[in-house]
Design a protein around this motif. Structure first.
Motif, mmCIF file in Angstrom:
data_model
loop_
_atom_site.group_PDB
_atom_site.id
_atom_site.type_symbol
_atom_site.label_atom_id
_atom_site.label_comp_id
_atom_site.label_asym_id
_atom_site.label_seq_id
_atom_site.Cartn_x
_atom_site.Cartn_y
_atom_site.Cartn_z
ATOM 1 N N GLN A 1 0.843 -1.194 0.000
ATOM 2 C CA GLN A 1 0.000 0.000 0.000
ATOM 3 C C GLN A 1 0.879 1.246 0.000
ATOM 4 N N VAL A 2 0.549 2.203 -0.832
ATOM 5 C CA VAL A 2 1.287 3.455 -0.917
ATOM 6 C C VAL A 2 0.299 4.596 -0.758
ATOM 7 N N GLN A 3 0.642 5.542 0.093
ATOM 8 C CA GLN A 3 -0.162 6.752 0.228
ATOM 9 C C GLN A 3 0.629 7.935 -0.289
ATOM 10 N N LEU A 4 -0.027 8.770 -1.082
ATOM 11 C CA LEU A 4 0.638 9.877 -1.752
ATOM 12 C C LEU A 4 -0.035 11.189 -1.359
ATOM 13 N N VAL A 5 0.782 12.178 -1.000
ATOM 14 C CA VAL A 5 0.244 13.484 -0.610
ATOM 15 C C VAL A 5 0.977 14.569 -1.382
ATOM 16 N N GLU A 6 0.228 15.280 -2.217
ATOM 17 C CA GLU A 6 0.807 16.343 -3.031
ATOM 18 C C GLU A 6 0.794 17.665 -2.273
ATOM 19 N N SER A 7 1.735 18.537 -2.626
ATOM 20 C CA SER A 7 1.777 19.889 -2.071
ATOM 21 C C SER A 7 2.493 20.801 -3.053
ATOM 22 N N GLY A 8 2.398 22.111 -2.809
ATOM 23 C CA GLY A 8 3.126 23.063 -3.622
ATOM 24 C C GLY A 8 2.295 23.817 -4.643
ATOM 25 N N GLY A 9 1.035 23.464 -4.753
ATOM 26 C CA GLY A 9 0.192 24.179 -5.700
ATOM 27 C C GLY A 9 -0.108 25.595 -5.223
ATOM 28 N N GLY A 10 -0.695 26.391 -6.110
ATOM 29 C CA GLY A 10 -1.032 27.755 -5.739
ATOM 30 C C GLY A 10 -1.340 28.581 -6.961
ATOM 31 N N LEU A 11 -1.391 29.886 -6.745
ATOM 32 C CA LEU A 11 -1.683 30.838 -7.811
ATOM 33 C C LEU A 11 -0.392 31.493 -8.277
ATOM 34 N N VAL A 12 -0.175 31.513 -9.574
ATOM 35 C CA VAL A 12 1.039 32.095 -10.134
ATOM 36 C C VAL A 12 0.678 32.801 -11.437
ATOM 37 N N GLN A 13 1.429 33.835 -11.754
ATOM 38 C CA GLN A 13 1.207 34.535 -13.015
ATOM 39 C C GLN A 13 1.826 33.759 -14.173
ATOM 40 N N ALA A 14 1.290 33.973 -15.340
ATOM 41 C CA ALA A 14 1.854 33.357 -16.544
ATOM 42 C C ALA A 14 3.331 33.725 -16.658
ATOM 43 N N GLY A 15 4.132 32.731 -17.008
ATOM 44 C CA GLY A 15 5.566 32.913 -17.086
ATOM 45 C C GLY A 15 6.306 32.574 -15.808
ATOM 46 N N GLY A 16 5.560 32.392 -14.736
ATOM 47 C CA GLY A 16 6.159 32.080 -13.449
ATOM 48 C C GLY A 16 6.469 30.611 -13.286
ATOM 49 N N SER A 17 6.904 30.265 -12.066
ATOM 50 C CA SER A 17 7.327 28.893 -11.773
ATOM 51 C C SER A 17 6.696 28.409 -10.470
ATOM 52 N N LEU A 18 6.536 27.102 -10.392
ATOM 53 C CA LEU A 18 6.117 26.437 -9.170
ATOM 54 C C LEU A 18 6.819 25.094 -9.105
ATOM 55 N N ARG A 19 7.023 24.600 -7.885
ATOM 56 C CA ARG A 19 7.527 23.245 -7.720
ATOM 57 C C ARG A 19 6.540 22.457 -6.873
ATOM 58 N N LEU A 20 6.036 21.398 -7.459
ATOM 59 C CA LEU A 20 5.152 20.493 -6.738
ATOM 60 C C LEU A 20 5.968 19.379 -6.092
ATOM 61 N N SER A 21 5.484 18.934 -4.944
ATOM 62 C CA SER A 21 6.093 17.796 -4.261
ATOM 63 C C SER A 21 5.031 16.740 -4.005
ATOM 64 N N CYS A 22 5.478 15.512 -3.914
ATOM 65 C CA CYS A 22 4.585 14.400 -3.582
ATOM 66 C C CYS A 22 5.314 13.525 -2.568
ATOM 67 N N ALA A 23 4.802 13.497 -1.358
ATOM 68 C CA ALA A 23 5.392 12.675 -0.299
ATOM 69 C C ALA A 23 4.716 11.313 -0.289
ATOM 70 N N ALA A 24 5.525 10.274 -0.317
ATOM 71 C CA ALA A 24 4.998 8.910 -0.347
ATOM 72 C C ALA A 24 5.268 8.198 0.968
ATOM 73 N N SER A 25 4.284 7.428 1.414
ATOM 74 C CA SER A 25 4.466 6.641 2.629
ATOM 75 C C SER A 25 5.089 5.295 2.280
ATOM 76 N N GLY A 26 5.488 4.572 3.288
ATOM 77 C CA GLY A 26 6.015 3.235 3.065
ATOM 78 C C GLY A 26 7.510 3.255 2.799
ATOM 79 N N ARG A 27 8.080 2.052 2.796
ATOM 80 C CA ARG A 27 9.526 1.933 2.621
ATOM 81 C C ARG A 27 9.912 1.398 1.252
ATOM 82 N N THR A 28 8.936 1.336 0.326
ATOM 83 C CA THR A 28 9.230 0.768 -0.980
ATOM 84 C C THR A 28 9.073 1.789 -2.098
ATOM 85 N N PHE A 29 9.298 3.042 -1.778
ATOM 86 C CA PHE A 29 9.142 4.115 -2.775
ATOM 87 C C PHE A 29 9.966 3.820 -4.012
#
Length: 130
Positions: A1-29
């Protein structure tokens, strides 16, 4: 079983940048190919990118190639999506996905049958204003 939690989203202007992250549970990533797909309002789910178990192979949708970079840190059980030169059409909920199949197969699944992917998170909203 793997649980995934995303973060890092938001509002940005065109031309800008964002970095999304996804944290995974368990020891078999490191046993899973990892990927991102997105869904814009009233649109079908869309494949974004996939990375192999060791990070040695990556696949991108044509719409994001050259602007987005997928990466992973197996020591931290974390997947990333660096998004540069964002466009209003990138506005969507972004989902992290995990599957034990090879990266190329996972990319095909995300493109054609995302419901067949083994695990995905609840998503993080990215809004790009013009």
């Amino acid at each position: 079983q793997v649980q995934l939690v995303e973060s890092g989203g938001g509002l940005v202007q065109a031309g800008g940048s964002l970095r999304l992250s996804c944290a995974a549970s368990g020891r078999t990533f490191s046993s899973y190919a990892m990927g991102w797909f997105r869904q814009a309002p009233e649109k079908e789910r869309e494949f974004v990118a996939v990375i192999g178990r060791t990070g040695d192979s990556t696949f991108y949708a044509d719409s994001v190639k050259g602007r987005f970079t997928i990466s992973r840190d197996n020591a931290k059980n974390t997947l990333y999506l660096q998004m540069n030169s964002l466009k209003p059409e990138d506005t969507a909920v972004y989902y992290c996905a995990a599957d034990p199949r090879p990266a190329a197969a996972v990319a095909r699944l995300l493109a054609r049958r995302p419901d067949d992917i083994s695990y995905w998170g609840k998503g993080t909203l990215v809004t790009v204003s013009s």
